[in-house]
Design an enzyme around this catalytic site. Structure first.
Site: not given
Length: 392
Positions: A89-93
């Site tokens: 998942p990319c949301q944190s980056y």
């Protein structure tokens, strides 16, 4: 044939590129790859994947639950995995958001653990550009943690680590009508005897970018709250012919219902402009004070350009107040099908779930055409190193 595993598969943008190829401007099956299984936790995305790739076993499960025993109990042959693809998942980056170094930001460790079990010759790890600037709890670059972790697998009972290459690829350079930069890490197992190193795909020097108009100009016009499942125009660009294929029924082409204020904002904002332009109109007295926008980013309420690739498609592609997703010619946001076109999903690709869930699947995907270029680079690498097994 090359054996593939897709982790964090989402709707299947990466798998699409390893299952299809283009012949005479038509998508056809690609028998050079065998996808052993895919893993996706989100149920709607997993179901979308299953509908589009019914021959690929889908494990709809938290990746943390997967281990050697689990996979063996699924009767999956993982003895010869050649390549693992996928990105956590990319949301944190993402640079849009809180950028917290949370459990999602650490999911690359689960990806790494799976690599230690499957031990592929090669892996392709994809994520957002923000991964390059994200910091860990010590204030150090997360990307350094990620790359170093892939180098050494010694704590996994002597599993072999990987030599990692890193590159930023922009989807618009590979036939996708969208400027979408993503970080790709490719790891090659250290014990392999190589005649040729991995080479990332390169864009054609003279390749003309595909514009938004080239991509969606054949799709029907929609008024506020309207939708249709009928094509009303013939495709007129090469890209539209490719995306349309033999599809007869138009799916996911539905416009949202917008209130008076949003409709007025969309009416006055020209191509390439957004929130700052609207506020300037208010400050100059050309628009009533009620239309002054106090929240959002510079490209919020932004209208796309007709003759350029779109900016990066996000989960909120049908929300006018979100990041530049207003149709270039019509006073509305993009429909799910238009978002899918801009991500290079063909019109016969089936999405499952509510409109918001479908848009999330589209916004999180790797563009299918970019994935095809990666698949071709994998073929070149395996053929050059004589890694491809002959069946039968």
């Amino acid at each position: 044939m090359i054996n593939v595993v897709d982790l964090f598969s989402g709707a299947g943008g990466l798998t699409f590129g390893f299952q299809k190829k283009i012949v005479r401007n038509r998508f056809v099956d690609d028998d050079r790859f065998n996808v052993i299984f895919a893993n996706e936790y989100e149920k709607n995305a997993a179901y979308t994947f299953k509908m589009n790739f019914p021959g690929v076993p889908m494990i709809q499960e938290d990746i943390g639950e997967l281990d050697l025993v689990y996979l063996q109990q699924m009767y999956l042959d993982i003895s010869n995995v050649d390549i693992v693809i996928g990105g956590p998942p990319c949301q944190s980056y993402s640079t849009v958001g809180k950028r917290q170094y949370d459990n999602r930001a650490r999911m690359y460790r689960e990806y790494r653990r799976m690599l230690s079990i499957l031990q592929p010759k090669l892996f392709i790890f994809e994520n957002v550009l923000g991964l390059l600037t994200m910091k860990n709890d010590l204030g150090l670059p997360v990307i350094d943690d990620v790359v170093k972790s892939f180098n050494d697998f010694s704590e996994f009972n002597g599993a072999i680590g990987y030599t990692v290459q890193k590159k930023v690829l922009n989807a618009q350079d590979f036939g996708v009508p969208q400027s979408r930069e993503r970080v790709f890490l490719v790891g090659v197992r250290k014990d392999l005897n190589l005649e040729r190193d991995w080479c990332f795909p390169t864009a054609g020097a003279m390749q003309k970018h595909v514009s938004v108009g080239d991509a969606i100009g054949d799709l029907p016009e929609l008024v506020n709250g309207a939708g249709t499942n009928h094509y009303t125009k013939h495709p007129y660009t090469k890209y539209q012919f490719l995306m349309r294929g033999n599809q007869k029924v138009l799916k996911n082409h539905v416009n949202g219902v917008n209130g008076r204020k949003i409709l007025k904002i969309m009416e006055v904002v020209p191509e390439g402009e957004g929130r700052p332009y609207i506020n300037q109109l208010v400050q100059k007295g050309k628009l009533a004070q009620e239309f002054y926008l106090t929240s959002g980013y510079g490209n919020s309420y932004g209208r796309l350009w007709w003759n350029r690739p779109s900016t990066t498609i996000t989960n909120n592609l049908s929300t006018p107040s979100s990041l530049r997703c207003i149709h270039p010619k019509q006073n509305r946001a993009l429909t799910s099908r238009e978002g899918a076109r801009l991500q290079s999903f063909p019109d016969n690709f089936i999405f499952y779930g509510s409109k918001e869930q479908v848009n999330s699947q589209i916004g999180n995907a790797v563009p299918s055409l970019l994935s095809m270029h990666l698949a071709n680079s994998v073929i070149d690498f395996f053929e050059s190193n004589k890694f491809i097994r002959q069946e039968g």
